[in-house]
Design a protein around this motif. Structure first.
Motif, PDB file in Angstrom:
ATOM      1  N   MET A  69       0.704  -1.200  -0.008  1.00 18.97           N
ATOM      2  CA  MET A  69      -0.057   0.100  -0.023  1.00 18.97           C
ATOM      3  C   MET A  69       0.987   1.124  -0.044  1.00 18.97           C
ATOM      4  N   LYS A  70       0.683   2.260  -0.988  1.00 18.44           N
ATOM      5  CA  LYS A  70       1.524   3.418  -1.047  1.00 18.44           C
ATOM      6  C   LYS A  70       1.501   4.139   0.164  1.00 18.44           C
ATOM      7  N   LYS A  71       2.399   4.907   0.560  1.00 21.11           N
ATOM      8  CA  LYS A  71       2.515   5.662   1.832  1.00 21.11           C
ATOM      9  C   LYS A  71       3.271   6.710   1.451  1.00 21.11           C
ATOM     10  N   HIS A  72       2.943   8.004   2.207  1.00 21.38           N
ATOM     11  CA  HIS A  72       3.566   9.231   2.154  1.00 21.38           C
ATOM     12  C   HIS A  72       4.251   9.480   3.536  1.00 21.38           C
ATOM     13  N   SER A  73       5.458  10.063   3.428  1.00 22.82           N
ATOM     14  CA  SER A  73       6.029  10.322   4.972  1.00 22.82           C
ATOM     15  C   SER A  73       6.651  11.766   4.995  1.00 22.82           C
TER      16      SER A  73
END
Length: 292
Positions: free
Chosen positions: A1-5
């Motif tokens: 699942m694509k995540k952004h940090s």
């Protein structure tokens, strides 16, 4: 699942693009994780976003202008794979979901839903921004459902943790019936007090539901190790507190709205706690998570 940090000198946060769901707040100093990590055998979420419905609707349907519509529990933002990252800067992530033919079939309004996550030192602000793109008023509920880890230190148990409000209050929780609807029955939780003691069985009968709560700030406290974090929610009238019974987390849920009440006529315009937003207007509501 694509995540952004994103991160600063104190914290690193991550948000998964599906559902624009906050999935991590890490303290860079001690490497502690504050967000529940969605263990599938207990509860598979981190911090769902609730829109345009909170909880369940009676018989799974509501009415608007004589037509009947169906929408999932807690609405269609959580688990939604159509949400996209709209803007990114060093200390902010902004996600967006625009109305579509798919949403119009469930919810007959044209809207722009945006949610921003902004880091400021040891605080994370979660800002909801709803834009009415329609030529008529839109009606919605809105809320957060962040789950926070407890048992941060060795040899702790659930009973070592409490939630402490910023003032003493009388608090009654509204009980849910077997269908998940809010009944008229209440149970006393606080009397001229400000601390809710967590226990393995406190959520045996589902969530604690507080309508029109006077306090707008609550601390999560370890009796042995002091304050862990706090949540401030000045823009939200109601508050839910929940976890799977015996699980090592607690959800602190700021709400504008509530699940359907038993006596509802199922007309969206009459739904308890519903927000009415005039045509071509905008609406904002924020809550803030502060790490101790």
């Amino acid at each position: 699942m694509k995540k952004h940090s994103i991160e600063n000198e104190f914290l690193k946060i991550s948000v998964q693009e599906t559902g624009a769901e906050l999935c991590s707040i890490q303290n860079k100093e001690n490497e502690k994780e504050y967000i529940w990590q969605a263990e599938p055998n207990i509860w598979e979420s981190h911090a769902p976003n609730l829109f345009p419905i909170i909880g369940v609707i009676k018989d799974g349907a509501y009415k608007y202008e004589g037509k009947e519509y169906s929408v999932p529990k807690h609405g269609f933002i959580r688990h939604n794979e159509k949400i996209r990252l709209k803007e990114r800067s060093e200390h902010q992530l902004v996600f967006e979901l625009l109305y579509s033919q798919e949403t119009l079939e469930m919810y007959p309004f044209k809207f722009d839903f945006r949610i921003a996550f902004t880091l400021n030192r040891k605080s994370l602000e979660v800002e909801h921004h709803i834009i009415n793109l329609d030529e008529k008023p839109i009606y919605f509920s809105l809320g957060g459902h962040p789950a926070f880890n407890i048992l941060h230190f060795e040899n702790e148990k659930i009973e070592d943790y409490s939630l402490e409000f910023d003032r003493k209050m009388d608090l009654d929780t509204y009980l849910l019936n077997e269908d998940g609807l809010v009944s008229s029955k209440t149970k006393s939780v606080l009397r001229n007090d400000q601390k809710i003691q967590l226990t393995e069985h406190i959520f045996d009968n589902d969530a604690l539901i507080f309508k029109n709560i006077k306090s707008k700030h609550v601390d999560l406290i370890s009796a042995k190790n002091g304050k862990i974090l706090s949540v401030a929610y000045k823009d939200f009238k109601n508050l839910g507190i929940w976890a799977k019974p015996g699980a090592p987390y607690v959800c602190i849920e700021p709400w504008l709205g509530i699940a359907d009440v038993e006596g509802t006529d199922q007309d969206l315009k009459n739904k308890e706690g519903i927000v009415r937003l005039a045509a071509e207007n905008e609406f904002n509501a924020n809550y803030t998570i502060n790490i101790a």
